[in-house]
Design a protein around this motif. Structure first.
Motif, PDB file in Angstrom:
ATOM      1  N   THR A   1       4.056 -59.828 -14.189  1.00 35.59           N
ATOM      2  CA  THR A   1       2.813 -59.068 -14.278  1.00 35.59           C
ATOM      3  C   THR A   1       2.517 -58.457 -12.915  1.00 35.59           C
ATOM      4  N   LEU A   2       1.614 -57.510 -12.886  1.00 38.91           N
ATOM      5  CA  LEU A   2       1.210 -56.919 -11.606  1.00 38.91           C
ATOM      6  C   LEU A   2       0.654 -57.978 -10.671  1.00 38.91           C
TER       7      LEU A   2
ATOM      8  N   ARG B   1       8.089 -59.184   2.454  1.00 37.81           N
ATOM      9  CA  ARG B   1       9.166 -58.216   2.247  1.00 37.81           C
ATOM     10  C   ARG B   1      10.224 -58.873   1.368  1.00 37.81           C
ATOM     11  N   ALA B   2      10.738 -58.136   0.394  1.00 38.63           N
ATOM     12  CA  ALA B   2      11.768 -58.699  -0.488  1.00 38.63           C
ATOM     13  C   ALA B   2      12.550 -57.582  -1.160  1.00 38.63           C
ATOM     14  N   SER B   3      13.766 -57.910  -1.532  1.00 39.02           N
ATOM     15  CA  SER B   3      14.577 -56.953  -2.289  1.00 39.02           C
ATOM     16  C   SER B   3      14.144 -56.992  -3.746  1.00 39.02           C
ATOM     17  N   VAL B   4      14.476 -55.953  -4.471  1.00 39.60           N
ATOM     18  CA  VAL B   4      14.167 -55.902  -5.904  1.00 39.60           C
ATOM     19  C   VAL B   4      14.833 -57.078  -6.615  1.00 39.60           C
TER      20      VAL B   4
ATOM     21  N   VAL C   1      12.290 -53.924 -14.295  1.00 39.29           N
ATOM     22  CA  VAL C   1      10.873 -54.289 -14.476  1.00 39.29           C
ATOM     23  C   VAL C   1      10.238 -54.581 -13.123  1.00 39.29           C
ATOM     24  N   ALA C   2      10.940 -55.329 -12.263  1.00 37.45           N
ATOM     25  CA  ALA C   2      10.409 -55.639 -10.932  1.00 37.45           C
ATOM     26  C   ALA C   2      10.159 -54.358 -10.140  1.00 37.45           C
ATOM     27  N   ARG C   3      11.100 -53.432 -10.192  1.00 38.26           N
ATOM     28  CA  ARG C   3      10.960 -52.158  -9.483  1.00 38.26           C
ATOM     29  C   ARG C   3       9.750 -51.377 -10.017  1.00 38.26           C
ATOM     30  N   SER C   4       9.578 -51.381 -11.332  1.00 37.28           N
ATOM     31  CA  SER C   4       8.442 -50.682 -11.937  1.00 37.28           C
ATOM     32  C   SER C   4       7.110 -51.273 -11.472  1.00 37.28           C
ATOM     33  N   LEU C   5       7.031 -52.590 -11.414  1.00 39.28           N
ATOM     34  CA  LEU C   5       5.798 -53.243 -10.942  1.00 39.28           C
ATOM     35  C   LEU C   5       5.503 -52.865  -9.491  1.00 39.28           C
ATOM     36  N   LEU C   6       6.541 -52.902  -8.647  1.00 37.80           N
ATOM     37  CA  LEU C   6       6.329 -52.563  -7.233  1.00 37.80           C
ATOM     38  C   LEU C   6       6.023 -51.091  -7.044  1.00 37.80           C
ATOM     39  N   GLU C   7       6.549 -50.247  -7.896  1.00 37.88           N
ATOM     40  CA  GLU C   7       6.229 -48.817  -7.817  1.00 37.88           C
ATOM     41  C   GLU C   7       4.756 -48.577  -8.147  1.00 37.88           C
ATOM     42  N   ILE C   8       4.208 -49.348  -9.062  1.00 42.52           N
ATOM     43  CA  ILE C   8       2.768 -49.240  -9.343  1.00 42.52           C
ATOM     44  C   ILE C   8       1.976 -49.621  -8.107  1.00 42.52           C
ATOM     45  N   TRP C   9       2.353 -50.727  -7.467  1.00 43.24           N
ATOM     46  CA  TRP C   9       1.649 -51.133  -6.230  1.00 43.24           C
ATOM     47  C   TRP C   9       1.867 -50.103  -5.126  1.00 43.24           C
ATOM     48  N   ARG C  10       3.045 -49.461  -5.113  1.00 48.00           N
ATOM     49  CA  ARG C  10       3.312 -48.429  -4.091  1.00 48.00           C
ATOM     50  C   ARG C  10       2.372 -47.243  -4.282  1.00 48.00           C
ATOM     51  N   THR C  11       2.131 -46.843  -5.517  1.00 48.73           N
ATOM     52  CA  THR C  11       1.232 -45.708  -5.757  1.00 48.73           C
ATOM     53  C   THR C  11      -0.208 -46.042  -5.359  1.00 48.73           C
TER      54      THR C  11
END
Length: 88
Positions: A3-4, A16-19, A32-42
């Motif tokens: 989840t987010l 800091r962590a890798s996908v 899925v992990a990348r998608s969650l972090l991309e939301i936090w990035r935006t």
């Protein structure tokens, strides 16, 4: 669970962590992990760091023991700090 809020908690604690590491910690796929972090990035809470070792923070040419297993091209760094959260 992926989840987010789970991603946020992991990244706040880790910094800091890798996908791949995020996916393992959240028991999900790298996509899925990348998608969650991309939301936090935006939301400007995380940033993607290209060519950085997730463990030591050096460039892809680092010589630390972590470099062999780290995903050097897909690393995220949490940029929101507790200090910034308290100020808002």
């Amino acid at each position: 669970m992926a989840t987010l809020s789970a991603a946020k908690l992991f990244m706040e604690n880790r910094g800091r962590a890798s996908v791949a590491e995020i996916a393992t910690a959240l028991d999900t796929t790298p996509d899925v992990a990348r998608s969650l972090l991309e939301i936090w990035r935006t939301k400007k809470k995380a940033r993607r760091v290209i060519g950085m070792c997730a463990a030591c923070g050096e460039s892809a040419s680092c010589a630390c023991a972590c470099a062999g297993g780290a995903d050097l091209t897909d690393v995220y760094e949490w940029v929101e700090t507790q200090k910034n959260s308290a100020a808002q």
